[in-house]
Enzyme design. Structure first.
Site, PDB file in Angstrom:
ATOM      1  N   ILE A 147       0.778  -1.054  -0.367  1.00  0.00           N
ATOM      2  CA  ILE A 147      -0.292  -0.228   0.415  1.00  0.00           C
ATOM      3  C   ILE A 147       0.841   0.975  -0.113  1.00  0.00           C
ATOM      4  O   ILE A 147       0.512   2.490  -0.468  1.00  0.00           O
ATOM      5  CB  ILE A 147      -0.615  -0.492   1.241  1.00  0.00           C
ATOM      6  CG1 ILE A 147      -1.780   0.929   1.086  1.00  0.00           C
ATOM      7  CG2 ILE A 147      -0.561   0.095   2.448  1.00  0.00           C
ATOM      8  CD1 ILE A 147      -3.081   0.567  -0.203  1.00  0.00           C
TER       9      ILE A 147
ATOM     10  N   SER B 146      12.047   0.726   7.234  1.00  0.00           N
ATOM     11  CA  SER B 146      11.254  -0.663   6.857  1.00  0.00           C
ATOM     12  C   SER B 146      12.661  -1.426   6.031  1.00  0.00           C
ATOM     13  O   SER B 146      13.525  -0.799   6.283  1.00  0.00           O
ATOM     14  CB  SER B 146      10.705  -0.327   5.115  1.00  0.00           C
ATOM     15  OG  SER B 146       9.895  -1.153   5.072  1.00  0.00           O
TER      16      SER B 146
ATOM     17  N   LYS C 291      -5.428   1.908   7.823  1.00  0.00           N
ATOM     18  CA  LYS C 291      -6.554   1.257   8.613  1.00  0.00           C
ATOM     19  C   LYS C 291      -5.876  -0.460   8.122  1.00  0.00           C
ATOM     20  O   LYS C 291      -5.489  -0.987   7.040  1.00  0.00           O
ATOM     21  CB  LYS C 291      -8.312   1.053   7.894  1.00  0.00           C
ATOM     22  CG  LYS C 291      -8.050   1.297   5.515  1.00  0.00           C
ATOM     23  CD  LYS C 291      -7.297   0.071   5.810  1.00  0.00           C
ATOM     24  CE  LYS C 291      -8.105  -1.667   5.595  1.00  0.00           C
ATOM     25  NZ  LYS C 291      -7.564  -2.519   4.834  1.00  0.00           N
TER      26      LYS C 291
HETATM   27  P1  NAP Z   1       2.699  -5.175   2.811  1.00  0.00           P
HETATM   28  O1  NAP Z   1       2.894  -6.014   1.576  1.00  0.00           O
HETATM   29  O2  NAP Z   1       2.661  -6.343   3.998  1.00  0.00           O
HETATM   30  O3  NAP Z   1       3.188  -3.934   3.565  1.00  0.00           O
HETATM   31  C1  NAP Z   1       3.466  -3.932   5.000  1.00  0.00           C
HETATM   32  C2  NAP Z   1       4.945  -3.615   4.927  1.00  0.00           C
HETATM   33  O4  NAP Z   1       5.224  -3.027   7.021  1.00  0.00           O
HETATM   34  C3  NAP Z   1       5.826  -4.567   4.885  1.00  0.00           C
HETATM   35  O5  NAP Z   1       6.264  -4.217   3.500  1.00  0.00           O
HETATM   36  C4  NAP Z   1       6.998  -5.026   5.974  1.00  0.00           C
HETATM   37  O6  NAP Z   1       8.032  -3.876   5.008  1.00  0.00           O
HETATM   38  C5  NAP Z   1       6.395  -3.558   7.253  1.00  0.00           C
HETATM   39  N1  NAP Z   1       6.296  -4.443   8.181  1.00  0.00           N
HETATM   40  C6  NAP Z   1       6.598  -3.941   9.454  1.00  0.00           C
HETATM   41  N2  NAP Z   1       6.395  -5.253  10.276  1.00  0.00           N
HETATM   42  C7  NAP Z   1       5.896  -6.088   9.769  1.00  0.00           C
HETATM   43  C8  NAP Z   1       5.289  -7.796   9.924  1.00  0.00           C
HETATM   44  N3  NAP Z   1       5.168  -7.926  11.608  1.00  0.00           N
HETATM   45  N4  NAP Z   1       5.264  -8.136   9.191  1.00  0.00           N
HETATM   46  C9  NAP Z   1       4.767  -8.414   7.681  1.00  0.00           C
HETATM   47  N5  NAP Z   1       5.640  -6.770   7.318  1.00  0.00           N
HETATM   48  C10 NAP Z   1       6.163  -5.453   8.276  1.00  0.00           C
HETATM   49  O7  NAP Z   1       0.913  -5.004   3.946  1.00  0.00           O
HETATM   50  P2  NAP Z   1       0.303  -4.063   2.855  1.00  0.00           P
HETATM   51  O8  NAP Z   1      -0.789  -4.072   1.875  1.00  0.00           O
HETATM   52  O9  NAP Z   1       1.193  -2.689   2.421  1.00  0.00           O
HETATM   53  O10 NAP Z   1      -0.943  -3.864   3.901  1.00  0.00           O
HETATM   54  C11 NAP Z   1      -0.571  -2.195   4.979  1.00  0.00           C
HETATM   55  C12 NAP Z   1      -1.810  -1.357   5.552  1.00  0.00           C
HETATM   56  O11 NAP Z   1      -2.461  -1.265   4.419  1.00  0.00           O
HETATM   57  C13 NAP Z   1      -2.327  -2.556   5.854  1.00  0.00           C
HETATM   58  O12 NAP Z   1      -3.315  -2.080   7.149  1.00  0.00           O
HETATM   59  C14 NAP Z   1      -3.252  -3.423   5.156  1.00  0.00           C
HETATM   60  O13 NAP Z   1      -5.079  -3.903   5.917  1.00  0.00           O
HETATM   61  C15 NAP Z   1      -3.389  -2.015   4.631  1.00  0.00           C
HETATM   62  N6  NAP Z   1      -4.192  -1.440   3.063  1.00  0.00           N
HETATM   63  C16 NAP Z   1      -3.578  -2.459   2.619  1.00  0.00           C
HETATM   64  C17 NAP Z   1      -4.222  -2.784   1.092  1.00  0.00           C
HETATM   65  C18 NAP Z   1      -4.294  -3.223  -0.042  1.00  0.00           C
HETATM   66  O14 NAP Z   1      -4.216  -3.606  -1.425  1.00  0.00           O
HETATM   67  N7  NAP Z   1      -2.759  -4.343  -0.259  1.00  0.00           N
HETATM   68  C19 NAP Z   1      -5.156  -1.667   0.383  1.00  0.00           C
HETATM   69  C20 NAP Z   1      -5.302  -0.562   1.193  1.00  0.00           C
HETATM   70  C21 NAP Z   1      -4.851  -0.476   2.745  1.00  0.00           C
HETATM   71  P3  NAP Z   1       9.697  -4.802   5.591  1.00  0.00           P
HETATM   72  O15 NAP Z   1      10.003  -5.693   5.928  1.00  0.00           O
HETATM   73  O16 NAP Z   1      10.285  -3.662   5.068  1.00  0.00           O
HETATM   74  O17 NAP Z   1       9.842  -3.524   7.409  1.00  0.00           O
END
Ligand code: NAP
Length: 306
Positions: A13, A35, A89
């Site tokens: 995101i 990150s 969120k």
């Molecule tokens: P994601 O791709 O897994 O990204 C989150 C990032 O946070 C990871 O790449 C990681 O980067 C870091 N992180 C830090 N602590 C972590 C842990 N314990 N486990 C996993 N990652 C960790 O997730 P995302 O889709 O961006 O979602 C993040 C938030 O945005 C969520 O709350 C989600 O509901 C919201 N969101 C997502 C979307 C969507 O379409 N995916 C849409 C709207 C909102 P590092 O490993 O580099 O630290």
């Protein structure tokens, strides 16, 4: 005055929405990210939030884009360091975490914004206005998407606190709690939980809204076209929101809308809040999800594998 911004958690995101929205908004200057495994070109990069804030005392506000589990400790550190906070969120893994952050932000005179990006979809505010003067007789939410497309390989969504299908479903709840004139109270829930996971892959919900039944159907295994619809019948006509709030139909007729720009709108709101040192904290969608987890029947279903 430009707000110097840091961002934590460079994942899907952050790259899809936050970085482009920040780059296009003259109210913000992204100066650093934190990150563990990712980098962003053109700004300072740190492993964690503490290192980022220590090295960049000029950072005034931080946008937190990590998964909900563990976000609380990050947000607490940012507020205790005297910076404003914007939370993706859902705002936390529990309600108490968010209430405690709100107390801390208020006591510190800092901004805390719990973002609900779907509320910023272009047709949501017109829908709220249209419904505000009408009596609702029925409403149904149909939210079906493909977890493999939107959360590829993200195991945190299946862990406790990751919400499972409520991760997208809470977007529908954020719209419903905003546009429906009366509060939703959960009556019944069925949660389909894969046998090898902690969180549901599908859910059926029934709410009461001032005597009117509101139902919701969430599914995370829909391939092909994705469905993010809310249908509302009233005594004087029907309203349908489609495409997650980007499209509005009144009595079946499409109402033309400007371009849908959820994340630019979120950052515009955050800039206003920071300027006023104001809070915008709303846990209503998370509370309904929590109620479903408290009250719901669990049905074990087929294992989920990526
Ligand atoms: P994601 O791709 O897994 O990204 C989150 C990032 O946070 C990871 O790449 C990681 O980067 C870091 N992180 C830090 N602590 C972590 C842990 N314990 N486990 C996993 N990652 C960790 O997730 P995302 O889709 O961006 O979602 C993040 C938030 O945005 C969520 O709350 C989600 O509901 C919201 N969101 C997502 C979307 C969507 O379409 N995916 C849409 C709207 C909102 P590092 O490993 O580099 O630290």
């Amino acid at each position: 005055m430009t707000i110097k911004l840091g961002l934590v958690g460079v994942g899907k995101i952050a790259r899809d929405q936050h970085l482009p929205a920040i780059a296009a908004d003259p109210a913000f200057e992204l100066v650093a990210v934190a990150s563990r495994n990712a980098r962003v070109d053109g700004v300072d990069n740190f492993h964690d939030v503490a290192a980022m804030l220590a090295a960049r005392p000029d950072i005034q506000a931080v946008s937190i884009c990590t998964p909900p589990q563990g976000r609380d400790a990050i947000a607490r550190h940012v507020l205790e360091s005297g910076r404003h906070v914007m939370l993706e969120k859902p705002p936390g893994a529990t309600l108490t975490e968010v209430h405690d952050l709100e107390d801390l932000a208020r006591a510190s005179g800092l901004t805390l914004m719990t973002t609900w990006h779907s509320r910023h979809a272009v047709a949501v505010e017109p829908a709220r206005e249209w419904l505000s003067s009408r009596r609702i007789t029925r409403a149904h939410i149909n939210w079906r998407e493909d977890v493999r497309r939107w959360h590829p390989g993200q195991d945190w969504v299946w862990e406790p606190g990751g919400l499972g299908v409520f991760d997208p479903g809470i977007n529908a709840l954020s719209i419903a709690t905003h546009i429906l004139p009366s509060a939703l109270v959960l009556q019944e829930a069925t949660l389909n939980v894969p046998a090898n996971r902690q969180s549901p892959v599908a859910a059926e919900l029934r709410f009461d809204s001032a005597g009117t039944a509101v139902t919701a159907s969430f599914d995370w295994l829909q391939t092909g076209p994705q469905t993010w619809d809310i249908e509302v019948e009233t005594e004087t006509g029907s309203l349908t929101l489609r495409d997650g709030g980007a499209t509005l139909l009144l009595d079946g007729e499409n109402v033309p809308m400007p371009k849908n720009e959820e994340y630019p709108s979120l950052y515009a709101r955050f800039a206003e809040l920071v300027a006023a040192r104001a809070l915008d904290v709303d846990v209503a969608p998370l509370r309904l999800a929590a109620d479903a987890f408290l009250r719901g029947h669990r049905v074990l279903v087929d294992e989920f594998h990526w």
